[in-house]
Write an enzyme that holds these catalytic residues in place. Sequence first.
Site: not given
Length: 133
Positions: A19, A14-16
């Site tokens: 997602i 996931t990213d920040l």
Amino acid sequence: MTHHFTCRVYYEDTDLAGIVYHANYLKFIERARSEMVREAGISQSALKAEQGIVFAVRRMEMDFIAPARFEDDLRVETCLTGVKGASFDLEQVVWRGDERIYAAQVQVVCLAESGRAVRIPADIRQKLVTFQQ
């Protein structure tokens, strides 16, 4: 026949925003493609060692439909949509339950050690069509 591959979204995917980072869908579908080829009875390492040929992605079109999130259970469905002399086409769809969240049209080419496209051997072609739509 459609090939099914399952995976779970880990924190590292996931990213920040929490997602799945867009490039990680490529990892999910690559694993699914590798497993489909393996389940068709094709050893890619033996193919390279014995015949000097490998499979490589030549073209891909992707559609990001809905985001996957941490701890989602995903299913990648892969089916062969066509075979040509030196390449084959796949449709790969990522599902979260009954929700279609990502789709890709992928063209894979058969390459010699020189990097030039070569015909897919007849025995390999026959194994691949097991997963033809």
